[in-house]
Design an enzyme around this catalytic site. Structure first.
Site, PDB file in Angstrom:
ATOM      1  N   LYS A 199      25.585  -4.963  -4.170  1.00 23.39           N
ATOM      2  CA  LYS A 199      24.270  -5.631  -4.175  1.00 23.39           C
ATOM      3  C   LYS A 199      24.455  -7.135  -4.389  1.00 23.39           C
ATOM      4  CE  LYS A 199      21.811  -2.089  -3.358  1.00 23.39           C
ATOM      5  NZ  LYS A 199      21.072  -1.948  -2.111  1.00 23.39           N
TER       6      LYS A 199
ATOM      7  N   ILE B 222      12.613   5.503  -1.537  1.00 23.23           N
ATOM      8  CA  ILE B 222      11.736   4.325  -1.561  1.00 23.23           C
ATOM      9  C   ILE B 222      11.268   4.007  -0.135  1.00 23.23           C
ATOM     10  CG2 ILE B 222      11.536   1.917  -2.297  1.00 23.23           C
ATOM     11  CD1 ILE B 222      13.979   2.492  -4.185  1.00 23.23           C
TER      12      ILE B 222
ATOM     13  N   SER C  87      18.743  -5.010  -6.742  1.00 23.44           N
ATOM     14  CA  SER C  87      18.608  -4.176  -7.940  1.00 23.44           C
ATOM     15  C   SER C  87      18.759  -5.032  -9.192  1.00 23.44           C
ATOM     16  CB  SER C  87      19.728  -3.129  -7.915  1.00 23.44           C
ATOM     17  OG  SER C  87      19.858  -2.491  -9.163  1.00 23.44           O
TER      18      SER C  87
ATOM     19  N   ASP D 259      26.264   1.679 -19.903  1.00 17.62           N
ATOM     20  CA  ASP D 259      24.838   1.505 -20.205  1.00 17.62           C
ATOM     21  C   ASP D 259      24.622   0.370 -21.192  1.00 17.62           C
ATOM     22  OD1 ASP D 259      23.824   3.438 -18.583  1.00 17.62           O
ATOM     23  OD2 ASP D 259      23.370   4.885 -20.171  1.00 17.62           O
TER      24      ASP D 259
ATOM     25  N   ASN E 238      20.870   7.197   8.868  1.00 18.57           N
ATOM     26  CA  ASN E 238      21.931   8.120   9.314  1.00 18.57           C
ATOM     27  C   ASN E 238      21.810   9.482   8.634  1.00 18.57           C
ATOM     28  OD1 ASN E 238      22.836   7.677   6.726  1.00 18.57           O
ATOM     29  ND2 ASN E 238      24.844   6.843   7.305  1.00 18.57           N
TER      30      ASN E 238
ATOM     31  N   TYR F 229      29.040  -0.304  -6.979  1.00 19.99           N
ATOM     32  CA  TYR F 229      27.681  -0.313  -6.409  1.00 19.99           C
ATOM     33  C   TYR F 229      27.004  -1.658  -6.693  1.00 19.99           C
ATOM     34  CZ  TYR F 229      22.663   0.255  -6.144  1.00 19.99           C
ATOM     35  OH  TYR F 229      21.333   0.030  -5.862  1.00 19.99           O
TER      36      TYR F 229
ATOM     37  N   LYS G  95      23.857   4.595  -3.264  1.00 20.91           N
ATOM     38  CA  LYS G  95      23.275   4.037  -4.500  1.00 20.91           C
ATOM     39  C   LYS G  95      23.737   4.677  -5.808  1.00 20.91           C
ATOM     40  CE  LYS G  95      19.339   7.119  -4.626  1.00 20.91           C
ATOM     41  NZ  LYS G  95      17.934   7.326  -4.966  1.00 20.91           N
TER      42      LYS G  95
HETATM   43  P1  NAD Z   1      17.920   6.893  -0.847  1.00 23.26           P
HETATM   44  O1  NAD Z   1      19.323   7.369  -0.854  1.00 23.26           O
HETATM   45  O2  NAD Z   1      16.826   7.884  -1.025  1.00 23.26           O
HETATM   46  O3  NAD Z   1      17.623   6.069   0.503  1.00 23.26           O
HETATM   47  C1  NAD Z   1      18.623   5.338   1.162  1.00 23.26           C
HETATM   48  C2  NAD Z   1      18.630   5.799   2.618  1.00 23.26           C
HETATM   49  O4  NAD Z   1      19.618   5.062   3.336  1.00 23.26           O
HETATM   50  C3  NAD Z   1      18.960   7.282   2.764  1.00 23.26           C
HETATM   51  O5  NAD Z   1      17.960   7.905   3.550  1.00 23.26           O
HETATM   52  C4  NAD Z   1      20.322   7.283   3.479  1.00 23.26           C
HETATM   53  O6  NAD Z   1      20.472   8.406   4.346  1.00 23.26           O
HETATM   54  C5  NAD Z   1      20.282   5.957   4.218  1.00 23.26           C
HETATM   55  N1  NAD Z   1      21.574   5.362   4.521  1.00 23.26           N
HETATM   56  C6  NAD Z   1      22.615   5.161   3.669  1.00 23.26           C
HETATM   57  N2  NAD Z   1      23.621   4.563   4.325  1.00 23.26           N
HETATM   58  C7  NAD Z   1      23.221   4.366   5.607  1.00 23.26           C
HETATM   59  C8  NAD Z   1      23.821   3.811   6.752  1.00 23.26           C
HETATM   60  N3  NAD Z   1      25.071   3.342   6.725  1.00 23.26           N
HETATM   61  N4  NAD Z   1      23.120   3.775   7.910  1.00 23.26           N
HETATM   62  C9  NAD Z   1      21.863   4.274   7.970  1.00 23.26           C
HETATM   63  N5  NAD Z   1      21.250   4.820   6.909  1.00 23.26           N
HETATM   64  C10 NAD Z   1      21.919   4.870   5.742  1.00 23.26           C
HETATM   65  O7  NAD Z   1      17.801   5.730  -1.939  1.00 23.26           O
HETATM   66  P2  NAD Z   1      16.533   4.942  -2.475  1.00 23.26           P
HETATM   67  O8  NAD Z   1      16.387   5.270  -3.914  1.00 23.26           O
HETATM   68  O9  NAD Z   1      15.389   5.120  -1.570  1.00 23.26           O
HETATM   69  O10 NAD Z   1      17.099   3.460  -2.398  1.00 23.26           O
HETATM   70  C11 NAD Z   1      16.802   2.597  -1.316  1.00 23.26           C
HETATM   71  C12 NAD Z   1      17.502   1.278  -1.543  1.00 23.26           C
HETATM   72  O11 NAD Z   1      17.053   0.723  -2.779  1.00 23.26           O
HETATM   73  C13 NAD Z   1      19.026   1.374  -1.651  1.00 23.26           C
HETATM   74  O12 NAD Z   1      19.596   0.248  -1.013  1.00 23.26           O
HETATM   75  C14 NAD Z   1      19.275   1.315  -3.148  1.00 23.26           C
HETATM   76  O13 NAD Z   1      20.533   0.783  -3.454  1.00 23.26           O
HETATM   77  C15 NAD Z   1      18.165   0.386  -3.596  1.00 23.26           C
HETATM   78  N6  NAD Z   1      17.798   0.575  -5.010  1.00 23.26           N
HETATM   79  C16 NAD Z   1      17.450   1.809  -5.465  1.00 23.26           C
HETATM   80  C17 NAD Z   1      17.123   1.982  -6.805  1.00 23.26           C
HETATM   81  C18 NAD Z   1      16.788   3.335  -7.355  1.00 23.26           C
HETATM   82  O14 NAD Z   1      16.869   3.521  -8.560  1.00 23.26           O
HETATM   83  N7  NAD Z   1      16.384   4.311  -6.537  1.00 23.26           N
HETATM   84  C19 NAD Z   1      17.132   0.880  -7.673  1.00 23.26           C
HETATM   85  C20 NAD Z   1      17.478  -0.371  -7.165  1.00 23.26           C
HETATM   86  C21 NAD Z   1      17.810  -0.517  -5.814  1.00 23.26           C
HETATM   87  C1  WQD Z   2      17.818   5.334 -17.566  1.00 18.98           C
HETATM   88  C2  WQD Z   2      18.018   5.575 -19.064  1.00 18.98           C
HETATM   89  C3  WQD Z   2      20.248   6.230 -19.651  1.00 18.98           C
HETATM   90  C4  WQD Z   2      20.195  10.029 -17.504  1.00 18.98           C
HETATM   91  C5  WQD Z   2      20.480   3.094 -12.648  1.00 18.98           C
HETATM   92  C6  WQD Z   2      21.469   2.188 -11.966  1.00 18.98           C
HETATM   93  C7  WQD Z   2      20.787   0.957 -11.478  1.00 18.98           C
HETATM   94  C8  WQD Z   2      19.549   1.285 -10.639  1.00 18.98           C
HETATM   95  C9  WQD Z   2      18.655   2.297 -11.294  1.00 18.98           C
HETATM   96  C10 WQD Z   2      20.068   1.228  -8.328  1.00 18.98           C
HETATM   97  C11 WQD Z   2      19.322   5.011 -19.612  1.00 18.98           C
HETATM   98  C12 WQD Z   2      19.285   7.343 -19.927  1.00 18.98           C
HETATM   99  C13 WQD Z   2      19.844   8.810 -18.038  1.00 18.98           C
HETATM  100  C14 WQD Z   2      20.409  11.130 -18.370  1.00 18.98           C
HETATM  101  C15 WQD Z   2      19.884   9.697 -20.237  1.00 18.98           C
HETATM  102  N1  WQD Z   2      19.900   1.878  -9.384  1.00 18.98           N
HETATM  103  N2  WQD Z   2      19.687   8.658 -19.389  1.00 18.98           N
HETATM  104  N3  WQD Z   2      20.227  10.925 -19.721  1.00 18.98           N
HETATM  105  O1  WQD Z   2      21.039   3.399 -15.747  1.00 18.98           O
HETATM  106  O2  WQD Z   2      18.869   2.109 -15.940  1.00 18.98           O
HETATM  107  O3  WQD Z   2      19.920   2.397 -13.749  1.00 18.98           O
HETATM  108  O4  WQD Z   2      19.423   3.417 -11.732  1.00 18.98           O
HETATM  109  O5  WQD Z   2      20.158   0.051  -8.161  1.00 18.98           O
HETATM  110  O6  WQD Z   2      21.723   0.239 -10.754  1.00 18.98           O
HETATM  111  O7  WQD Z   2      22.492   1.849 -12.872  1.00 18.98           O
HETATM  112  O8  WQD Z   2      18.869   4.346 -14.816  1.00 18.98           O
HETATM  113  O9  WQD Z   2      17.843   6.565 -14.760  1.00 18.98           O
HETATM  114  O10 WQD Z   2      20.346   6.400 -14.896  1.00 18.98           O
HETATM  115  O11 WQD Z   2      18.982   5.759 -16.873  1.00 18.98           O
HETATM  116  O12 WQD Z   2      19.725   9.584 -21.470  1.00 18.98           O
HETATM  117  O13 WQD Z   2      20.739  12.244 -17.951  1.00 18.98           O
HETATM  118  O14 WQD Z   2      18.088   6.984 -19.270  1.00 18.98           O
HETATM  119  O15 WQD Z   2      21.237   6.143 -20.635  1.00 18.98           O
HETATM  120  O16 WQD Z   2      19.066   4.559 -20.921  1.00 18.98           O
HETATM  121  P1  WQD Z   2      19.751   3.028 -15.175  1.00 18.98           P
HETATM  122  P2  WQD Z   2      19.025   5.854 -15.264  1.00 18.98           P
END
Ligand code: NAD
Ligand code: WQD
Length: 336
Positions: A152, A12, A124, A294, A32, A148, A84
């Site tokens: 948050k 992101i 999240s 889930d 990092n 996790y 994450k």
């Molecule tokens: P990502 O792992 O691609 O990006 C996170 C980055 O943070 C990575 O590049 C990692 O190297 C860096 N990082 C981790 N710990 C660190 C530290 N201690 N110091 C410096 N850098 C560090 O993940 P993303 O999907 O881009 O997620 C970004 C943020 O959004 C995260 O905080 C995640 O929890 C949150 N988020 C993600 C999702 C999702 O589904 N992808 C959903 C909700 C919230």
């Molecule tokens: C989506 C749907 C699964 C994988 C997670 C974290 C949440 C947030 C986003 C960071 C669900 C189904 C999945 C597979 C499947 N992250 N599924 N087969 O669970 O909504 O959220 O990521 O904050 O905290 O919990 O996302 O993509 O894992 O699942 O059937 O191999 O797909 O059961 O219904 P989720 P997901």
């Protein structure tokens, strides 16, 4: 004045850096590289013609963070850095609490020291826990079901307490729903290590032949076709929400939580069918038992983002899947 983007080489973060550079902002990235590489910044440069300042540092390293704030004139922080993976967090809770919570505390401490009090945080939808009924509204009670999610939630509590203690802080905690998709160029996208936990990277890797088949976790939920329903949001729409949030910080005295979702729910089988339609590739799948933890249906009420941030998701499911497929098919092994 620069924006500091922690975690800016990640999924992101890199998409947000593209939008910030395109908007003419000066960007300093700290990461990092625990879950990413600077190859994403090479691609960011290909897309935008610009390269952000990059510092390899851990947000838990106070001295390194102080060096960043004394070297660059930071005005606002967008804080993505964190671990994450939900499943991994249950196996390594101490690492998750330390990295996410301690890391954020160190960052906030250094921000305070340098009088930088504008922050956008990556929260999240996981903070809504398992008992609220969708559409999820920011005023609903929060809870967490895994380490996790706890990190948050703890960070949100810290941010609210901090903002209550000192009116100079302006903080927006963006509660992301399910980010998917990739930049339209196909140059950056999600690049998970090992077997993906999330649905879309898993489906995309089945489509390119890296994985044999998808396990659909449960087909007996009370949903349109029995499979889990989520609010998928295009990562570029999510990135633009951060620019809107930075702009809106001037209106915020304190801390505000804001959902970033489309308000629409899509089932697992709807995703699989759409992927097949867009890519022309059959996605092999089997129905498997429900995944522990889930819930059936999660989607946002996005009114606050619409009204307060003047932000709307502009990309639909076709865009999300098409862009995921373009990224995955052009980069079958990610950035390698
Ligand atoms: P990502 O792992 O691609 O990006 C996170 C980055 O943070 C990575 O590049 C990692 O190297 C860096 N990082 C981790 N710990 C660190 C530290 N201690 N110091 C410096 N850098 C560090 O993940 P993303 O999907 O881009 O997620 C970004 C943020 O959004 C995260 O905080 C995640 O929890 C949150 N988020 C993600 C999702 C999702 O589904 N992808 C959903 C909700 C919230
Ligand atoms: C989506 C749907 C699964 C994988 C997670 C974290 C949440 C947030 C986003 C960071 C669900 C189904 C999945 C597979 C499947 N992250 N599924 N087969 O669970 O909504 O959220 O990521 O904050 O905290 O919990 O996302 O993509 O894992 O699942 O059937 O191999 O797909 O059961 O219904 P989720 P997901």
């Amino acid at each position: 004045m620069s924006l500091l983007i922690t975690g800016g080489t990640g999924y992101i973060g890199s998409h947000t850096v593209v939008e910030l550079l395109n908007a003419g902002d000066d960007v300093v990235v700290v990461d990092n590289l625990s879950n990413s590489s600077t190859k994403s910044l090479d691609r960011v440069e290909q897309i935008t013609g610009k390269r952000p300042v990059f510092i390899k540092a851990d947000i838990c390293d106070k001295q390194a963070m102080q060096d960043v704030f004394s070297t660059y004139d930071i005005d606002t922080v967008i804080h993505f850095a964190g671990l994450k993976a939900v499943g991994e967090s249950t196996q390594m809770p101490l690492e998750y609490y330390h990295n996410n919570v301690t890391g954020t505390l160190v960052l906030l401490d250094v921000m305070k020291q340098f009088d930088v009090k504008k922050l956008v945080f990556s929260s999240s939808a996981t903070v809504y826990g398992e008992h609220n009924v969708s559409p999820l509204v920011e005023s609903m009670p929060t809870s967490a079901t895994n380490p996790y999610g706890q990190t948050k939630l703890m960070i949100e509590h810290i941010l609210f307490d901090l903002a209550n203690s000192d009116a100079d802080w302006s903080i927006i905690s963006l509660r992301y729903f399910n980010p998917i998709g990739a930049h339209v160029s196909g140059l950056i996208g999600e690049n998970p290590n090992g077997i993906p936990n999330n649905l879309l990277p898993f489906v995309a890797q089945v489509a390119v032949g890296r994985l044999p088949q998808l396990s659909v976790f449960g087909d007996d939920y009370d949903t349109i076709d029995g499979t889990g329903v989520r609010d998928y949001i295009h990562v570029v729409d999510l990135a633009t929400a951060h620019l809107k949030a930075v702009a809106a910080l001037s209106k915020v005295n304190g801390c505000m939580a804001i959902n970033v979702g489309t308000g629409n729910g899509t089932s697992v089988l709807q995703i699989v069918n759409k992927f097949k339609e867009v890519s022309g590739v059959d996605i092999a799948y089997q129905i498997s038992p429900r995944r522990p933890g889930d819930i059936a249906t999660v989607f946002a009420n996005a009114d606050l983002a619409n009204e307060f941030l003047h932000w709307h998701a502009e990309r639909d499911l076709d865009d999300m899947i098409r862009d995921t497929w373009r990224w995955q098919s052009q980069n079958p092994n990610g950035f390698e």
